[in-house]
Design an enzyme around this catalytic site. Structure first.
Site, mmCIF file in Angstrom:
data_model
loop_
_atom_site.group_PDB
_atom_site.id
_atom_site.type_symbol
_atom_site.label_atom_id
_atom_site.label_comp_id
_atom_site.label_asym_id
_atom_site.label_seq_id
_atom_site.Cartn_x
_atom_site.Cartn_y
_atom_site.Cartn_z
ATOM 1 N N GLY A 132 -125.216 54.144 74.694
ATOM 2 C CA GLY A 132 -126.641 53.965 74.929
ATOM 3 C C GLY A 132 -126.953 54.097 76.404
ATOM 4 C CB CYS A 133 -129.631 52.566 78.416
ATOM 5 S SG CYS A 133 -130.159 52.397 80.130
#
Length: 182
Positions: free
Chosen positions: A14-15
Site C-alpha cells: 500500500g502507501c
C-alpha cells in the site's frame, strides 16, 4: 551494524508512507527508502505512478542486517502492516500502485516469501485468500525527496494523522512487546 553483511528487501504494502515509517523502527534495519518497483518506465515520478499506467507499485527498499533481524521477521512485519487479501487496494488507496507484492532478491528470499505467505494465510491473520505477488526484483527507483520520511516530517497532515498514525501505534504495541523495536 556490520555493513559487510547487509541485505535488501523490497516490498509493496500500500502507501509507502505507512510502510516506511514502521520498518525504520526495527532493530537491524539500517535504512528504508520509499520508491517504485515492478513497472516498465524508467525514472517514474509520483504523478506518473499514480496514473496506474507505469505498472509500478509504491514500495520500500529495506536495508537490513540479517544477523540482527531475519528476512522472515521482516515478512512477519509485512503481513501485519497491510491487508494482503485486497487486490490493488489498501483502505481508501485504490490502484495497481497500492498492490501487495514481494520483490525477491534471491531464490532464498523467494522460498522464504512463499513459505511465509502460506504460514500467514494458514493462521488466518486476514480473512480471505492472499493476492500478494511474489516476483523477481528488477529495478528500484527512489521516490522524490519529499516522500522520504514523510510521516516523521508531516505527522499532522490529515492522511498521516488518520491512517499512518494509528497504524504506527498498532505496530509499536505489537512489535514493541516482542522487543523488535530500536
Amino acid at each position: 551494524m556490520d555493513n559487510n553483511h547487509l541485505e535488501h528487501a523490497t516490498i509493496a504494502g500500500g502507501c509507502f508512507w505507512c510502510v516506511e515509517s514502521c520498518f525504520h523502527m526495527l532493530k537491524g534495519v539500517s535504512s528504508v527508502t520509499s520508491g517504485y518497483s515492478g513497472g516498465h518506465k524508467d525514472n517514474p515520478t509520483y504523478e506518473e505512478v499514480c496514473t496506474g499506467t507505469t505498472g509500478h507499485a509504491e514500495v520500500v527498499e529495506i536495508t537490513f542486517d540479517p544477523k540482527i533481524i531475519s528476512y522472515k521477521q521482516l515478512l512477519e512485519v509485512f503481513w501485519f502492516l497491510h491487508n494482503p487479501t485486497t487486490l490493488n487496494r489498501q483502505g481508501n488507496d485504490v490502484g495497481t500502485q497500492y498492490r501487495s507484492a514481494i520483490f525477491y532478491h534471491s531464490e532464498k528470499q523467494k522460498l522464504e516469501a512463499e513459505e511465509s505467505m502460506k504460514a500467514s494465510e494458514a493462521k488466518q491473520e486476514w480473512n480471505g485468500k492472499y493476492v500478494t505477488e511474489i516476483v523477481p526484483f528488477q529495478k528500484f527507483w527512489p521516490a522524490e525527496a519529499y516522500h522520504q520520511g514523510y510521516y516523521n516530517a508531516n505527522p499532522n497532515q490529515p492522511y498521516c494523522s488518520a491512517v499512518v498514525g494509528p497504524k504506527i501505534q498498532k505496530f509499536k504495541k505489537h512489535f514493541g512487546e516482542l522487543g523488535w523495536l530500536k
